[in-house]
Scaffold this motif. Structure first.
Motif, PDB file in Angstrom:
ATOM      1  N   ARG A 153       2.549   4.612   0.848  1.00 45.28           N
ATOM      2  CA  ARG A 153       2.055   5.803   1.545  1.00 45.28           C
ATOM      3  C   ARG A 153       0.641   6.179   1.135  1.00 45.28           C
ATOM      4  O   ARG A 153       0.214   7.305   1.352  1.00 45.28           O
ATOM      5  CB  ARG A 153       2.991   6.967   1.258  1.00 45.28           C
ATOM      6  N   LEU A 154      -0.067   5.240   0.512  1.00 45.91           N
ATOM      7  CA  LEU A 154      -1.410   5.585   0.056  1.00 45.91           C
ATOM      8  C   LEU A 154      -2.467   5.349   1.121  1.00 45.91           C
ATOM      9  O   LEU A 154      -3.655   5.527   0.886  1.00 45.91           O
ATOM     10  CB  LEU A 154      -1.738   4.770  -1.197  1.00 45.91           C
ATOM     11  N   ILE A 184       0.851  -1.194   0.000  1.00 42.88           N
ATOM     12  CA  ILE A 184       0.000   0.000   0.000  1.00 42.88           C
ATOM     13  C   ILE A 184       0.889   1.248   0.000  1.00 42.88           C
ATOM     14  O   ILE A 184       0.554   2.275  -0.579  1.00 42.88           O
ATOM     15  CB  ILE A 184      -0.930   0.005   1.236  1.00 42.88           C
ATOM     16  N   GLN A 227      -4.504   5.852   4.830  1.00 43.21           N
ATOM     17  CA  GLN A 227      -5.146   7.045   5.381  1.00 43.21           C
ATOM     18  C   GLN A 227      -4.160   7.951   6.105  1.00 43.21           C
ATOM     19  O   GLN A 227      -4.311   9.150   6.140  1.00 43.21           O
ATOM     20  CB  GLN A 227      -6.226   6.621   6.374  1.00 43.21           C
ATOM     21  N   LYS A 269      -3.875  -2.166  -2.243  1.00 42.68           N
ATOM     22  CA  LYS A 269      -3.834  -1.326  -3.441  1.00 42.68           C
ATOM     23  C   LYS A 269      -3.170  -2.001  -4.635  1.00 42.68           C
ATOM     24  O   LYS A 269      -3.664  -1.930  -5.749  1.00 42.68           O
ATOM     25  CB  LYS A 269      -3.068  -0.021  -3.141  1.00 42.68           C
ATOM     26  N   LYS A 284      -0.960   8.218   5.438  1.00 47.88           N
ATOM     27  CA  LYS A 284       0.148   8.628   4.562  1.00 47.88           C
ATOM     28  C   LYS A 284       1.504   8.249   5.159  1.00 47.88           C
ATOM     29  O   LYS A 284       2.468   9.019   5.122  1.00 47.88           O
ATOM     30  CB  LYS A 284       0.142  10.169   4.306  1.00 47.88           C
TER      31      LYS A 284
END
Lengths: 256, 393, 587
Positions: free
Chosen positions: B95-96, B93, B98, B189, B100
């Motif tokens: 730094r995507l 995922i 919530q 992601k 960051k």
């Protein structure tokens, strides 16, 4: 002179919740011998076989096979030394075919991976065919063993021991539940096996035992009462008292 | 001896593989959406999930139907595989999330400022993929080694496997384990750099699931045809006899149990990216029991039956949880009772019965169709008139 | 009756001294100890109660009506007119339950009693008006005033007729470790007759003496604590040990006292853990007995056992509602009301609802068990794994039925008043309901044993367990024995559920949380063996508690228990006890 016995049990004792099933037994078996063990119900005959085959561990005493102690080994390890057993009630794989039953009994490596990569060789096929011939089940090779008659199941189980090429065969009531004709065939089979193999036979059927004409060991209340030829045993007053006095009953209930 | 796969079966498998691996993806990607043969992304995804569950069912049947080991904790191994792979997906995922942060969201939330050491290798796709196999395998090996060594059998074994998954479930609910607590892992992601929810990725995952199912089936089916398979079934029918035939039954069971766990782990790893979440509820004892329902309904001891059972029951579940949510557990429970009481051989048994009618009994019917006799219950005192072993301890 | 049983049960422990220490405040207050002494003495010396009561009332009335800045002074002066009637008034004032009402132009202080009644401060008469006027504001208090009130309340407590209150007040005084309080305590020591309070006074004196500048006194106080080892002295002794300037003799005495106290704490914790372990084990035991019997007899692992148990819990709930205001249910979309008897919750009959619901729980669960056995399980004998699966199906259905009938939330079962509260022995807290469960488990165990060992049904059950086919040949209807035993096992499960309702929540899936543990008990205990079941239930319960306490993590404890069981089975593969019948080794 010290003799080389095949199987020696010394000081063997096993009790269940205080009841002494086997009480200080000393037992010596020669190579190639055919020995019959008799005794009334509860004498400890099957328990004795349990102790030899590793099904039960003795409380004290030792069992040696070809001079090696086997008391602490597991069932399959004892089997791999060449001791095969036929149970009192026929125990074969009912869902496997007769052929497969014998295949599982065949001598050979028994590890997980060797069984995964095992391919039936022609010599194995021949050996199975041979055994099928001996036990007279050639025609039934590919039907599930569960469909066999009681006597045929007994033979199949003996056949599995033959396939194993066990040196010492322990047979618990091999003729139980057989017709007279089947019993006779079984007796002949055992007699041909003696010599090449060493046998311990547990039986109730006196005619059958007489026919085997072997050395007889009488067990009573976990102890060896007497040992010797059939005639010798038959004439022993203690045996008459505890066992042959009940001979008729034993005849009437050969399956007990 | 017919120790090779029957020709009919190979033929059928080839056709099925072609349909599952080529036809369905093509119908999904190359056919216009308004065409009657179009298969929606939703359906492809759903089928992929079902196939993963079917893999578990097949592995469970390999244990239950063929070895006589009823594992009531198979979904534990599935979940462990899912978690192992889920760890990789969580790290992907980046730094995507919530918060960051480089750390997964739940770690930020719990105040971690550094990735726990055991998470670090999971940056590697291949490490995670391998862990999805060896972690369940190792656990199964250790548990099995202890259990089989001491001859824990029958219902005892079943209960202990259930306790195992229960304990693991409680453990994974805890935040201290650094495995996401009761929320588990979600919001993935990327997988191998591709956006995980795109139709292309999902189609690829579907194909991987279908392929895994077919390969699993082939592997286990082949195993059951070898001498190993014969020993395996012999253990199921009469374990004591197997011991007195010189086979170390414990090693065979250990192999089967570990292999089934590895396969279930694979299924879990494939399942998680398709369903998008993994949490401890998958380890609840009831989930594993549900897997047993799939096998029982499909028909144990056939390997294809469990596939039918897993897909069928889960399709029924998908429908019922929407249409009759309050009655689904009752439906599932009744299904179980009915199958156990009236159709112990499941759908496969019914199919074979029909086939037997058509082909006029190519298989002889066994006198004793029940697979479990009292011999699978250790050391009870009741003598068993029908069992093949004398009941001695 | 049950209360009587509990009481006699408690008497077992009654040779332990009973202590109730409440450490209310460690903040030291500056007391004029001499004054206090005089006042307390005066209180004892006075004889004319009536007179003193009215003078106390008028004094507090004056203080209440005085301007704010004069109030602390006047309240402190109450010490001259100390009387028990002041207690409730000052407490009401503290809590904001004191009001000044304008009655016919006269400013009249009233207090609001806990039951909302209003009472005149002047003469303790009740006011006829039921409610306070809306604009009534409670009388404010300042910090200084509150301190003064606390001093008076402390003094009142020291002279209270109840020994418990006196004991607490004495200890509180001791905890402040003010040397000036010593003369009061010495004087109280002379007058006090109650043995417990006397001990408390000695403790308090020693506590204060810990602060003494004289080394001998200090050591004497420390050796007093070494002998008594009260946990409350721990902080004070720790303070002495932290001081580096003390002499070696003092340090030695302090160390000894500390060790004695720590030993006491260890044992208190230990027995507390063991008690909780045994009570948890008792719950497990009751859950497991039924399971063990059905497993031992029929080789059935009943996965629905947990749900049958919960039926017992729901039965208690329904009985409780029927005794009270009734129950509204809406299963499958049909809503209906079960009218209740409308009994007064305080009445004895209502309080007995729990005892009445126990046999009902047994019956209902037994009937459900009977239906399951006749309807499903009897077709699955000799197929243990399949029975396990079918009963799991039953458990799923039952759980959902609970959800549909009683809703998904946990149901509120309130324990009867006589089972709330706890008994404290030497710091070990024992809740009445837990004691009741231990007791009930014992009764159930004995009853089960009697049933198996002393009744014709028990004889049949044992016969079938030992040798099913022989029993059948001897004319035992094994089917009937199976049904009855299964019903009995299910009934026991129902009682277990009823008992659980006493301890925790009952909800649709509660059964699941207990069933895994119960299985562990059966597996560990060995098949169909009561002694094994008892040992393993108590063992697992206690081990679970000990691990939970020492690891401070309930989950790791559970996991370790499981690992422990697996390791144990390495050593004894068929549990603690195995039944071996003679027929097994017959040749």
């Amino acid at each position: 002179m010290k003799r080389e016995f095949l199987l020696v049990a010394e000081g063997l004792t096993k009790s269940f919740d205080g009841f002494k099933a086997i009480d200080n037994i000393n037992f010596y078996l020669d190579r190639g011998e055919l020995r019959t063990i008799i005794g009334p119900n509860g004498a400890g005959k099957s328990t004795f076989l349990d102790l030899i085959t590793g099904r039960t561990r003795p409380d004290s005493g030792t069992i040696t096979y070809r001079g090696n102690p086997i008391t602490r080994l597991r069932e399959y390890e004892i089997y791999r030394l060449g001791i095969g057993r036929k149970f009192q009630t026929p125990s074969i794989y009912a869902h496997h075919t007769v052929f497969e039953n014998l295949l599982l009994g065949l001598k050979g490596p028994r590890g997980v991976f060797s069984s995964i990569f095992h391919r039936i060789s022609s010599s194995e096929k021949n050996r199975i065919a041979e055994v099928l011939e001996i036990i007279g089940l050639t025609e039934k090779a590919h039907i599930p063993a569960g469909l066999l008659s009681h006597g045929q199941k007994q033979w199949l189980e003996i056949g599995m021991l033959l396939a194993q090429e066990a040196e010492l065969l322990l047979l618990d009531e091999p003729a139980a539940g057989m017709s007279d004709e089947e019993t006779e065939k079984t007796g002949n089979l055992l007699l041909t096996l003696a010599g090449g193999h060493t046998l311990i036979v547990i039986e109730h059927d006196m005619t059958f035992i007489r026919r085997l004409a072997s050395r007889v060991t009488v067990l009573h209340q976990g102890r060896i009462l007497c040992e010797g030829s059939f005639e010798h045993v038959q004439n022993d007053p203690r045996v008459q008292e505890v066992y042959l006095g009940r001979k008729h009953r034993a005849h009437n209930q050969p399956n007990s | 001896m017919s120790d090779r796969l029957p020709k009919v079966e190979i033929f059928f498998l080839l056709i099925l593989s072609a349909v599952l691996i080529f036809v369905i993806p093509i119908l999904n990607s190359a056919v216009p959406t308004d065409h009657p043969f179009y298969i929606s992304n939703y359906l492809v995804n759903l089928l992929g999930q079902y196939f993963c569950l079917a893999i578990v069912a097949v592995s469970l049947d390999f244990l239950w139907g063929y070895t006589g080991l009823l594992s009531l904790g198979q979904m534990l191994f599935f979940s462990l595989g899912g978690y192992a792979f889920g760890m990789h997906l969580m790290l992907m995922i980046g730094r995507l999330g919530q918060y960051k942060s480089d750390l997964p969201d739940f770690m930020v939330f719990l105040g971690y400022n550094k990735l726990p050491d055991f998470w670090v290798p999971f940056y590697s796709f291949w490490f995670a993929a391998a862990a999805a196999l060896w972690v369940p395998g190792l656990l199964a090996f250790l548990f099995g080694w202890l259990a089989f060594r001491s001859r824990i059998r029958g219902v005892y074994f079943s209960i202990l496997t259930q306790a195992l998954t229960y304990a693991a479930c409680l453990l994974f609910f805890r935040n201290e384990l650094s495995m996401g607590g009761n929320n588990g892992f979600t919001d993935f992601k990327f997988i191998l750099g591709k956006p995980i929810n795109s139709p292309d990725t999902q189609r690829a995952l579907y194909v991987a699931s279908a392929l895994s199912l077919i390969l699993t089936y082939l592997l286990l089916r082949t195993l059951t045809l070898t001498k190993f398979g014969k020993v395996q079934r012999a253990i199921r029918d009469s374990e004591n006899r197997v011991l007195f035939s010189g086979y170390a039954a414990a090693n065979y069971k250990l192999f089967a149990f570990t292999l089934a766990a590895v396969i279930s782990g694979l299924a879990g790893a494939l399942y998680v990216p398709q369903v998008g979440i993994i949490n401890p509820s998958q380890m609840e004892p009831s989930r594993s029991l549900e897997a047993v329902v799939w096998v029982a309904v499909g028909g144990r001891g056939t390997l294809y039956g469990p596939v039918i059972g897993a897909v069928g029951v889960n399709a029924l579940r998908s429908w019922a949880t929407i249409s009759l949510p309050a009655y689904w557990p009752i439906l599932l429970g009744s299904l179980f009772i009915l199958v156990v009481l009236f159709a112990p051989r499941g759908i496969a048994g019914f199919l074979e019965f029909l086939a037997g009618k058509v082909l006029t009994a190519s298989r002889p019917i066994l006198p004793n169709t029940q697979i479990f006799t009292n011999s699978s219950l250790p050391k009870t005192s009741s003598p068993n008139p029908s069992g093949q072993e004398s009941q001695k301890t | 009756m049950a209360q009587l049983i509990i009481n006699s049960f408690l008497k077992l422990f009654s040779y332990f001294a009973q202590f109730n220490y409440y450490f209310l405040s460690h903040r030291s207050l500056v007391l004029s100890s001499l004054l206090l002494f005089v006042l307390v003495f005066q209180l004892y010396a006075s004889s004319d109660d009536q007179l003193r009561q009215s003078s106390a009332r008028s004094a507090i009335l004056k203080a209440i009506l005085a301007p704010e800045e004069k109030q602390p002074e006047l309240v402190e002066a109450l010490a001259q007119n100390l009387h028990p009637v002041l207690g409730p008034i000052l407490e009401a004032w503290q809590k904001g339950d004191l009001f000044i009402l304008d009655l016919n132009g006269k400013l009249t202080p009233v207090i609001r009693l806990p039951d909302s009644q209003l009472q005149l401060v002047e003469n303790a008469q009740s006011l006829p008006i039921a409610q306070l006027p809306e604009n009534a504001r409670p009388l404010e208090t300042t910090g200084k005033l509150r301190r003064a009130m606390r001093i008076i309340l402390d003094q009142l407590a020291l002279a209270d007729p109840s020994p418990e209150i006196r004991e607490n007040a004495v200890l509180k005084l001791g905890m402040r470790q003010n040397l000036q309080s010593l003369p009061i305590l010495e004087r109280l020591k002379e007058q006090e007759e109650h043995p417990k309070v006397k001990i408390a006074i000695l403790d308090a004196i020693s506590l204060i003496n810990l602060n003494s500048p004289d080394t001998t006194t200090k050591i004497k106080a420390l050796s007093h604590f070494e002998a008594r080892a009260p946990i409350f002295a721990r902080d004070s002794i720790q303070k002495i040990l932290a001081d580096s300037s003390i002499s070696p003799a003092v340090r030695d005495a302090a160390n000894k006292a500390m060790k004695a106290i720590e030993r006491r704490i260890f044992w208190t914790d230990f027995f507390g853990t063991v008690f909780r372990g045994i009570s948890l084990g008792s719950v497990l035991l009751v859950v497991a007995i039924g399971l063990a019997i059905t497993f031992g007899l029929m080789g059935i692992i009943n996965m629905a056992h947990g749900e049958i148990m919960i039926i017992g819990g729901y039965t208690v709930f329904v009985v409780q509602c029927l005794f009270g205001t009734g129950l509204a249910l809406a299963p499958f979309g049909f809503s209906f009301n079960l009218p209740g008897l409308g009994l007064d919750p305080a009445s004895n009959l209502y309080q007995a609802y729990f005892l009445i619901s126990l046999p009902i729980a047994f019956l209902i669960s037994a009937i459900v068990g009977l239906i399951l056995e006749r309807g499903i399980i009897q077709f699955l004998y000799q197929r243990p794994l399949e029975t396990l699966l079918a009963t799991w199906g039953i458990s799923l259905i039952l759980q959902q039925l609970f959800r549909l009938i009683f809703g998904p939330a946990n149901i509120p079962v309130t324990a009867p008043a006589w089972l709330t509260g706890s008994y404290v022995v030497e710091g070990v807290i024992m809740n009445y309901n837990r004691i009741f469960v231990i007791f009930a488990a014992f009764v159930i165990l004995v009853a089960t044993w009697l049933l198996l060992a002393r009744t014709p049904l028990g004889l049949l059950i044992r016969a079938v367990i030992q040798d099913r086919s022989t029993a059948a040949c001897m004319g035992v209807s094994t089917g009937k024995v199976n049904s009855l035993t299964f019903a009995f096992g299910s009934g026991l499960a129902g009682v277990a559920g009823a008992l659980l309702a006493l301890l925790g929540n009952i909800g649709p899936s509660t059964g699941q949380t207990y069933i895994v543990d119960a299985f562990m008990v059966v597996v560990l205990g060995g098949v169909g063996n009561l002694a094994g079941t008892v040992l393993s239930a108590l063992g697992i319960g206690t081990l679970d508690q000990i691990l939970q306490i020492s690891l401070r993590n309930p989950v790791i404890g559970k996991v370790l228990v499981l690992v422990g069981i697996i390791l144990f089975l390495q050593w004894k593969p068929s549990g603690l006890f195995t039944i071996r019948s003679r027929s097994l080794d017959e040749g």
